[in-house]
Design a protein around this motif. Structure first.
Motif, PDB file in Angstrom:
ATOM      1  N   GLU A 128       0.956  -1.120   0.049  1.00 19.64           N
ATOM      2  CA  GLU A 128       0.051   0.200  -0.028  1.00 19.64           C
ATOM      3  C   GLU A 128       0.772   1.214  -0.006  1.00 19.64           C
ATOM      4  N   ALA A 129       1.998   1.305   0.826  1.00 22.55           N
ATOM      5  CA  ALA A 129       2.922   2.308   0.995  1.00 22.55           C
ATOM      6  C   ALA A 129       3.474   2.622  -0.632  1.00 22.55           C
ATOM      7  N   ALA A 133       3.240   5.906  -2.798  1.00 18.75           N
ATOM      8  CA  ALA A 133       4.390   6.652  -3.303  1.00 18.75           C
ATOM      9  C   ALA A 133       4.497   7.024  -4.831  1.00 18.75           C
ATOM     10  N   ALA A 134       4.080   5.813  -5.335  1.00 22.26           N
ATOM     11  CA  ALA A 134       3.806   5.786  -6.991  1.00 22.26           C
ATOM     12  C   ALA A 134       3.135   6.900  -7.482  1.00 22.26           C
ATOM     13  N   ASP A 135       1.799   6.629  -6.766  1.00 19.65           N
ATOM     14  CA  ASP A 135       0.831   7.939  -7.095  1.00 19.65           C
ATOM     15  C   ASP A 135       1.275   9.351  -6.934  1.00 19.65           C
ATOM     16  N   ILE A 136       2.063   9.492  -5.743  1.00 18.44           N
ATOM     17  CA  ILE A 136       2.405  10.746  -5.679  1.00 18.44           C
ATOM     18  C   ILE A 136       3.689  11.237  -6.448  1.00 18.44           C
ATOM     19  N   GLN A 137       4.462  10.368  -6.988  1.00 23.53           N
ATOM     20  CA  GLN A 137       5.620  10.513  -7.717  1.00 23.53           C
ATOM     21  C   GLN A 137       4.990  11.064  -9.155  1.00 23.53           C
ATOM     22  N   ARG A 138       3.838  10.158  -9.571  1.00 26.55           N
ATOM     23  CA  ARG A 138       3.318  10.496 -10.815  1.00 26.55           C
ATOM     24  C   ARG A 138       2.528  11.771 -10.870  1.00 26.55           C
ATOM     25  N   GLU A 139       2.054  12.216  -9.760  1.00 23.44           N
ATOM     26  CA  GLU A 139       1.568  13.586  -9.546  1.00 23.44           C
ATOM     27  C   GLU A 139       2.473  14.774  -9.532  1.00 23.44           C
ATOM     28  N   LEU A 140       3.613  14.264  -8.900  1.00 24.55           N
ATOM     29  CA  LEU A 140       4.649  15.335  -8.719  1.00 24.55           C
ATOM     30  C   LEU A 140       5.173  15.416 -10.430  1.00 24.55           C
ATOM     31  N   ASP A 141       5.405  14.358 -10.995  1.00 22.08           N
ATOM     32  CA  ASP A 141       5.963  14.475 -12.287  1.00 22.08           C
ATOM     33  C   ASP A 141       5.092  15.231 -13.454  1.00 22.08           C
ATOM     34  N   ARG A 285       4.475  17.757   0.469  1.00 21.55           N
ATOM     35  CA  ARG A 285       4.057  17.223   1.465  1.00 21.55           C
ATOM     36  C   ARG A 285       3.488  15.616   1.572  1.00 21.55           C
ATOM     37  N   LYS A 286       2.809  15.468   0.420  1.00 24.66           N
ATOM     38  CA  LYS A 286       2.451  14.020   0.434  1.00 24.66           C
ATOM     39  C   LYS A 286       3.492  13.046   0.323  1.00 24.66           C
ATOM     40  N   LEU A 287       4.306  13.434  -0.653  1.00 26.99           N
ATOM     41  CA  LEU A 287       5.553  12.796  -0.763  1.00 26.99           C
ATOM     42  C   LEU A 287       6.395  12.451   0.183  1.00 26.99           C
ATOM     43  N   GLN A 288       6.593  13.386   1.191  1.00 30.63           N
ATOM     44  CA  GLN A 288       7.364  13.251   2.657  1.00 30.63           C
ATOM     45  C   GLN A 288       6.551  12.381   3.437  1.00 30.63           C
ATOM     46  N   GLU A 289       5.286  12.406   3.366  1.00 35.24           N
ATOM     47  CA  GLU A 289       4.446  11.613   4.435  1.00 35.24           C
ATOM     48  C   GLU A 289       4.570  10.057   3.998  1.00 35.24           C
ATOM     49  N   ALA A 290       4.466   9.924   2.719  1.00 34.83           N
ATOM     50  CA  ALA A 290       4.400   8.674   2.182  1.00 34.83           C
ATOM     51  C   ALA A 290       6.102   7.812   2.663  1.00 34.83           C
ATOM     52  N   GLN A 291       7.210   8.818   2.470  1.00 36.28           N
ATOM     53  CA  GLN A 291       8.364   8.309   2.852  1.00 36.28           C
ATOM     54  C   GLN A 291       8.596   8.098   4.141  1.00 36.28           C
TER      55      GLN A 291
END
Length: 297
Positions: A128-129, A133-141, A285-291
């Motif tokens: 799940e994590a 993380a993949a969803d957030i990375q895609r959003e960031l890209d 912020r989402k990326l940091q929370e996922a990390q």
């Protein structure tokens, strides 16, 4: 004979005398055992139970148990056997629990294999994590690509002059009557582009906002480009509605900061386009929370 011996081993002599067994029974005194025997013998004597065919055998067992418990040596041996019996029962119960758990785990794994889904809580959490993380990375890209495209468009406009035929210069040519200089006490972080847009939209359409990065922590400033000169004039005339912001027209030497001479990295660090600031903060912020969740898991 063996059957009789086995039957004797199963007898709890404390229970025969209606006494507590186990560690509590081993701590009883001889006086307590005698008192219980006298009480039980009066109640269970065959003469008191003429209609009970088992009365004699029960009374004989009562007498036999009393004799054993009165003998200190026999009592110690019996206490040891009783303790070993309890420990064996406890081990058997624990083994039964382990067997049941093993069977349950096996059945769960078989169901998981049939459905293709993991059942281990740790594995489920890790998957799940990883997915988040993949969803957030895609959003960031996607965000970075959109921001780079917007910056490239601004640079192209700067390199060819404005639509009114202006020659290429260091700054972006635009109608100065539409440009406002806004300043406030505090750092540049006190106001985001989205916040300034919300405030100035009260006077008309907002075309662009550029927040200037300053080393000063006591004052911040920005350039606001209104959609029309009338909207800009209305904002100046009603600047008191924007307090504590200070609003003024741009001087002749003013203009939008040069973008064509800057690299993409410098633009992203010194220019906060409308809507980008809050989105960028949200994505990071989402990326940091996922990390953090991944590290804690």
């Amino acid at each position: 004979m063996a059957a009789t011996g086995q039957e004797e081993d199963d007898i709890d002599h404390y229970e025969v005398l209606c006494l507590p067994s186990g560690e509590e029974g081993a701590a009883l005194t001889i006086e307590q055992i005698e008192k219980s025997y006298r009480t039980q013998s009066r109640l269970r004597h065959p003469d008191k139970r003429p209609d009970d065919p088992n009365a004699t055998a029960d009374f004989q067992r009562l007498s036999s148990s009393y004799k054993l418990l009165r003998d200190e040596s026999l009592r110690r041996q019996f206490d040891a056997r009783l303790r070993a019996r309890r420990e064996a029962a406890s081990r058997a119960a624990a083994a039964g629990v382990k067997r049941r758990k093993a069977v349950s785990d096996l059945e769960e794994r078989e169901r998981a294999a049939a459905t293709g889904q993991p059942t281990d809580p740790g594995e489920v959490a890790r998957r799940e994590a990883k997915r988040k993380a993949a969803d957030i990375q895609r959003e960031l890209d996607e965000f970075r690509a959109a921001k780079q495209a917007a910056a490239s468009g601004a640079a192209s406009t700067s390199g060819h002059g404005d639509k009114k035929g202006g020659a290429p210069q260091d700054g972006v040519k635009t109608d100065k009557g539409k440009i406002l200089k806004v300043s406030w006490d505090g750092s540049a972080d006190s106001y985001t582009a989205a916040k300034l847009e919300e405030l100035f939209q009260k006077f008309g359409k907002v075309e662009d906002i550029v927040i200037k990065t300053s080393k000063s922590r006591s004052r911040g400033s920005a350039i606001v480009v209104m959609g029309t000169k009338e909207a800009a004039l209305l904002a100046i005339q009603n600047h008191f509605f924007l307090f504590p912001l200070t609003v003024a027209p741009v001087q002749e030497s003013g203009g939008l900061p040069a973008r064509s001479t800057q690299t993409h990295e410098s633009r992203t660090s010194n220019v906060d386009g409308t809507g980008f600031s809050d989105l960028e903060a949200s994505v990071f912020r989402k990326l940091q929370e996922a990390q953090k969740r991944k590290q804690s898991g």
